[in-house]
Design an enzyme around this catalytic site. Structure first.
Site, PDB file in Angstrom:
ATOM      1  N   CYS A  31       4.649   0.221   1.305  1.00 54.86           N
ATOM      2  CA  CYS A  31       6.060   0.491   1.849  1.00 54.86           C
ATOM      3  C   CYS A  31       6.556   1.751   0.994  1.00 54.86           C
ATOM      4  O   CYS A  31       7.257   2.527   1.666  1.00 54.86           O
ATOM      5  CB  CYS A  31       6.662  -0.827   1.424  1.00 54.86           C
ATOM      6  SG  CYS A  31       8.564  -0.509   1.399  1.00 54.86           S
TER       7      CYS A  31
ATOM      8  N   CYS B  93      -7.655 -14.354  -3.189  1.00 54.37           N
ATOM      9  CA  CYS B  93      -8.483 -15.005  -2.077  1.00 54.37           C
ATOM     10  C   CYS B  93      -8.215 -14.153  -0.749  1.00 54.37           C
ATOM     11  O   CYS B  93      -8.954 -14.092   0.212  1.00 54.37           O
ATOM     12  CB  CYS B  93      -8.099 -16.404  -1.940  1.00 54.37           C
ATOM     13  SG  CYS B  93      -8.420 -17.558  -3.485  1.00 54.37           S
TER      14      CYS B  93
ATOM     15  N   ARG C 260      18.102  -0.877   4.492  1.00 55.58           N
ATOM     16  CA  ARG C 260      17.035  -2.008   4.313  1.00 55.58           C
ATOM     17  C   ARG C 260      17.405  -2.660   3.047  1.00 55.58           C
ATOM     18  O   ARG C 260      16.843  -3.799   2.967  1.00 55.58           O
ATOM     19  CB  ARG C 260      15.630  -1.480   4.411  1.00 55.58           C
ATOM     20  CG  ARG C 260      15.130  -0.579   3.312  1.00 55.58           C
ATOM     21  CD  ARG C 260      13.577  -0.477   3.483  1.00 55.58           C
ATOM     22  NE  ARG C 260      13.261   0.324   2.065  1.00 55.58           N
ATOM     23  CZ  ARG C 260      13.329   1.414   1.886  1.00 55.58           C
ATOM     24  NH1 ARG C 260      14.020   2.247   2.580  1.00 55.58           N
ATOM     25  NH2 ARG C 260      12.823   1.909   0.739  1.00 55.58           N
TER      26      ARG C 260
ATOM     27  N   ASP D  74       7.171  -2.955  -4.009  1.00 62.18           N
ATOM     28  CA  ASP D  74       6.683  -2.051  -2.823  1.00 62.18           C
ATOM     29  C   ASP D  74       5.466  -1.365  -3.337  1.00 62.18           C
ATOM     30  O   ASP D  74       5.021  -0.253  -2.723  1.00 62.18           O
ATOM     31  CB  ASP D  74       7.860  -0.832  -3.104  1.00 62.18           C
ATOM     32  CG  ASP D  74       7.871  -0.008  -4.109  1.00 62.18           C
ATOM     33  OD1 ASP D  74       7.117  -0.366  -5.239  1.00 62.18           O
ATOM     34  OD2 ASP D  74       8.546   0.919  -4.009  1.00 62.18           O
TER      35      ASP D  74
HETATM   36 ZN   LIG Z   1      -7.790 -16.785  -5.699  1.00 61.22          ZN
END
Ligand SMILES: [Zn+2]
Length: 235
Positions: free
Chosen positions: A159, A146, A46, A103
């Site tokens: 991951c 957010c 990967r 990761d």
């Molecule tokens: Zn924000």
């Protein structure tokens, strides 16, 4: 493309591999890349920057070599180490955007906070197994806090813990590069969140809006205090 861009790339793994290849030839003025890992045989499926001969070598050394081969005239700085609160702002200074392919979630939040404080765009992504996301925060748009509010404690696999399928980070690193190219063109992919699910064969875009109670957007986060990130690092 604007030639004046100086890009900080955090992480030279599965996401950073396609990203660095694509950024190297994008026409940017400079790339700084930071990573602290060694190439392992299990990475090769990967992390497409590396080959068999690189196993056991430092990723940053190999990544720098590939980037220089792809774009001999490009200014490149390779930093061996972790992206940590104590040096984050120094690393970010004199860069025009940060693109993150870490990761772990703690580093993702640290990158988001540092970019927010520095007032530069942050392109970020995450992937686990067969699916993931890529997100673009501009200084006046929604940020990672957010989107996720705070670092989930022990709820979300990363991951590093769960592993990820090679093509998934290939697609998401490519999507991060596409967002970066759009910034270089002068576009504003503000708050764009791209979801990719390889098993469902689904790619979709949504927009993240600023949360009224986001501590970063509301200016409550004024520094990169280590304790904001260490708990999640240890989780
Ligand atoms: Zn924000």
């Amino acid at each position: 493309m604007s030639a004046a861009h100086r890009v900080l790339v955090v992480g030279a793994g599965g996401l950073g591999s396609p990203l660095l290849r694509l950024l190297a030839t994008s026409g940017v003025e400079h790339i700084t890349v930071i990573d602290d890992d060694i190439v392992d045989e299990s990475n090769l499926h990967r992390q497409t920057l590396y080959c068999d001969d690189d196993v056991g070598k430092s990723k940053i050394e190999c990544a720098e070599r590939v980037v220089r081969e792809l774009s001999p005239g490009l200014s490149v700085r390779a930093v061996e180490g972790r992206f940590v609160p104590g040096t984050a702002m120094d690393l970010l200074s004199d860069h025009t955007m940060v693109v993150e392919g870490a990761d772990n979630l703690a580093t993702k939040f640290l990158v988001a906070d540092a970019a927010g404080l520095a007032g530069i765009p942050a392109i970020q992504a995450g992937a686990v197994r067969w699916a993931g996301w890529a997100f673009c925060a501009l200084p006046d748009s929604a940020c990672l806090r957010c989107l996720f509010e705070d670092i989930p404690r022990g709820q979300i696999e990363t991951c590093a813990e769960a592993g990820v399928v090679g093509p998934v980070v290939g697609v998401l690193g490519g999507l991060e590069a596409a967002l970066a190219y759009r910034l270089l063109r002068g576009d504003r992919p503000a708050g764009e969140l791209w979801h990719y699910d390889a098993l469902k064969g689904a790619l979709r875009k949504t927009f993240v809006r600023r949360r009224g109670d986001c501590p970063l957007c509301a200016g409550q986060i004024q520094d990169l205090r280590m304790e904001r990130y260490t708990a999640a690092c240890a989780a």
